[in-house]
Design a protein around this motif. Structure first.
Motif, mmCIF file in Angstrom:
data_model
loop_
_atom_site.group_PDB
_atom_site.id
_atom_site.type_symbol
_atom_site.label_atom_id
_atom_site.label_comp_id
_atom_site.label_asym_id
_atom_site.label_seq_id
_atom_site.Cartn_x
_atom_site.Cartn_y
_atom_site.Cartn_z
ATOM 1 N N ILE A 193 -0.353 42.525 -55.546
ATOM 2 C CA ILE A 193 -0.683 41.366 -56.382
ATOM 3 C C ILE A 193 -1.648 40.427 -55.649
ATOM 4 N N ALA A 194 -1.419 40.239 -54.354
ATOM 5 C CA ALA A 194 -2.308 39.373 -53.569
ATOM 6 C C ALA A 194 -3.724 39.939 -53.513
ATOM 7 N N GLU A 195 -3.833 41.250 -53.316
ATOM 8 C CA GLU A 195 -5.156 41.878 -53.276
ATOM 9 C C GLU A 195 -5.857 41.745 -54.618
ATOM 10 N N ALA A 196 -5.120 41.921 -55.701
ATOM 11 C CA ALA A 196 -5.705 41.749 -57.026
ATOM 12 C C ALA A 196 -6.205 40.326 -57.219
ATOM 13 N N GLY A 197 -5.426 39.358 -56.750
ATOM 14 C CA GLY A 197 -5.808 37.962 -56.903
ATOM 15 C C GLY A 197 -7.107 37.622 -56.209
ATOM 16 N N ARG A 198 -7.406 38.328 -55.130
ATOM 17 C CA ARG A 198 -8.673 38.084 -54.430
ATOM 18 C C ARG A 198 -9.871 38.526 -55.254
ATOM 19 N N HIS A 199 -9.611 39.278 -56.320
ATOM 20 C CA HIS A 199 -10.704 39.786 -57.153
ATOM 21 C C HIS A 199 -10.579 39.311 -58.601
ATOM 22 N N GLY A 200 -9.975 38.158 -58.789
ATOM 23 C CA GLY A 200 -9.925 37.558 -60.112
ATOM 24 C C GLY A 200 -9.003 38.249 -61.087
ATOM 25 N N LEU A 201 -8.032 39.022 -60.593
ATOM 26 C CA LEU A 201 -7.098 39.744 -61.443
ATOM 27 C C LEU A 201 -5.712 39.126 -61.298
ATOM 28 N N THR A 202 -5.158 38.678 -62.401
ATOM 29 C CA THR A 202 -3.865 38.007 -62.407
ATOM 30 C C THR A 202 -2.814 38.912 -63.020
ATOM 31 N N VAL A 203 -1.656 39.001 -62.365
ATOM 32 C CA VAL A 203 -0.604 39.844 -62.921
ATOM 33 C C VAL A 203 -0.091 39.214 -64.215
ATOM 34 N N GLU A 204 -0.094 40.010 -65.267
ATOM 35 C CA GLU A 204 0.332 39.536 -66.595
ATOM 36 C C GLU A 204 1.779 39.915 -66.893
ATOM 37 N N CYS A 205 2.155 41.141 -66.546
ATOM 38 C CA CYS A 205 3.538 41.543 -66.781
ATOM 39 C C CYS A 205 3.903 42.718 -65.887
ATOM 40 N N LEU A 206 5.194 42.823 -65.637
ATOM 41 C CA LEU A 206 5.785 43.941 -64.918
ATOM 42 C C LEU A 206 6.787 44.591 -65.855
ATOM 43 N N VAL A 207 6.707 45.898 -65.980
ATOM 44 C CA VAL A 207 7.599 46.608 -66.892
ATOM 45 C C VAL A 207 8.347 47.683 -66.107
ATOM 46 N N GLU A 208 9.656 47.595 -66.100
ATOM 47 C CA GLU A 208 10.475 48.618 -65.451
ATOM 48 C C GLU A 208 10.326 49.933 -66.209
ATOM 49 N N MET A 209 10.107 51.014 -65.462
ATOM 50 C CA MET A 209 9.868 52.321 -66.052
ATOM 51 C C MET A 209 10.930 53.311 -65.564
ATOM 52 N N PRO A 210 11.014 54.491 -66.186
ATOM 53 C CA PRO A 210 11.993 55.484 -65.736
ATOM 54 C C PRO A 210 11.782 55.890 -64.279
ATOM 55 N N ALA A 211 12.848 56.375 -63.657
ATOM 56 C CA ALA A 211 12.819 56.930 -62.302
ATOM 57 C C ALA A 211 12.356 55.923 -61.254
ATOM 58 N N ASN A 212 12.751 54.647 -61.439
ATOM 59 C CA ASN A 212 12.461 53.594 -60.460
ATOM 60 C C ASN A 212 10.972 53.349 -60.249
ATOM 61 N N ASN A 213 10.183 53.573 -61.287
ATOM 62 C CA ASN A 213 8.763 53.254 -61.253
ATOM 63 C C ASN A 213 8.524 51.936 -61.980
ATOM 64 N N LEU A 214 7.281 51.479 -61.897
ATOM 65 C CA LEU A 214 6.920 50.189 -62.452
ATOM 66 C C LEU A 214 5.527 50.257 -63.059
ATOM 67 N N SER A 215 5.373 49.608 -64.218
ATOM 68 C CA SER A 215 4.045 49.354 -64.764
ATOM 69 C C SER A 215 3.637 47.945 -64.380
ATOM 70 N N VAL A 216 2.468 47.820 -63.770
ATOM 71 C CA VAL A 216 1.941 46.514 -63.362
ATOM 72 C C VAL A 216 0.642 46.297 -64.137
ATOM 73 N N VAL A 217 0.617 45.247 -64.940
ATOM 74 C CA VAL A 217 -0.540 44.948 -65.774
ATOM 75 C C VAL A 217 -1.232 43.703 -65.223
ATOM 76 N N PHE A 218 -2.497 43.879 -64.822
ATOM 77 C CA PHE A 218 -3.328 42.767 -64.374
ATOM 78 C C PHE A 218 -4.346 42.453 -65.459
ATOM 79 N N ARG A 219 -4.674 41.175 -65.582
ATOM 80 C CA ARG A 219 -5.675 40.746 -66.547
ATOM 81 C C ARG A 219 -6.812 40.050 -65.802
ATOM 82 N N LYS A 220 -8.051 40.403 -66.163
ATOM 83 C CA LYS A 220 -9.214 39.745 -65.558
ATOM 84 C C LYS A 220 -9.413 38.370 -66.180
ATOM 85 N N GLY A 221 -9.467 37.355 -65.337
ATOM 86 C CA GLY A 221 -9.577 35.991 -65.820
ATOM 87 C C GLY A 221 -10.958 35.688 -66.370
#
Length: 201
Positions: A173-201
């Protein structure tokens, strides 16, 4: 398969949950660049379900590109583009922008950290304002694994290549923030995975 098509059990399990998240965060007429498309099954599934999306698959490996092309020939979806060779760290291999979304499924933990850094930088450049960078895979949180199976997987990755490993969500998330990308949502997925959605400001 008797032709070039590859099949991934993981893709068969996670493609529908991934599609459901993407349908919630992408516009109806999105142009999507998928990096590290692998077998091409996610591209096929998403393009078939959302005919208004234009899906551009890519991969650096010839075997994966052949598989994607074979799946594309099998189904003949007009919105599934011909695969292109794309190495994330090779700036010249990125296709012409802009895109409404860049999608990376099971990439950043099976690659050096430099791939994540470059992915963020180039997503900033090639995404439309308000565009989405979507990441899927396992993540640590606060330096801790969310499940014993993730810890085992992380150890196996690092044995295979010391530059690989399950990434810490806060660092991503910190690396994304350095490039104008803000985390919009985190979605728990099967098998202990995660969807991470970043939005360009």
């Amino acid at each position: 398969m008797t032709d070039s098509r590859l099949q991934s059990p993981a893709a068969a399990r996670n493609r529908q949950p991934i599609l459901e998240v993407l349908r919630q965060v992408l516009p109806d007429n999105a142009r999507v660049l998928e990096v590290a498309s692998g077998s091409g099954e996610h591209a096929l599934h998403c393009a078939a379900d959302m005919p208004s999306w234009v899906w551009q698959p890519s991969d650096p490996h010839p075997r994966a590109l052949a598989s994607i092309a074979a799946w594309r020939q099998q189904v003949s979806l007009p919105n599934l583009a011909e695969p292109v060779r794309l190495d994330v760290t090779d700036l010249d291999s990125w296709p012409a922008a802009p895109f409404e979304a860049v999608v990376a499924i099971n990439l950043i933990h099976i690659s050096p950290w430099a791939v994540t850094e470059t992915l963020m930088a180039l997503a900033e450049e090639c995404l439309m304002p308000g565009g989405v960078l979507y990441l899927y895979g396992p993540f640590c949180r606060g330096g801790l694994h969310v499940a014993p199976s993730n810890a085992v997987f992380d150890a196996d990755l690092r044995r295979r290549d010391p530059r690989w490993g399950v990434r810490d969500l806060e660092e991503v998330i910190a690396e994304a923030g350095r490039h104008g990308l803000t985390v919009e949502c985190l979605v728990e997925m099967p098998a202990n995975n995660l969807s991470v959605v970043f939005r360009k400001g």
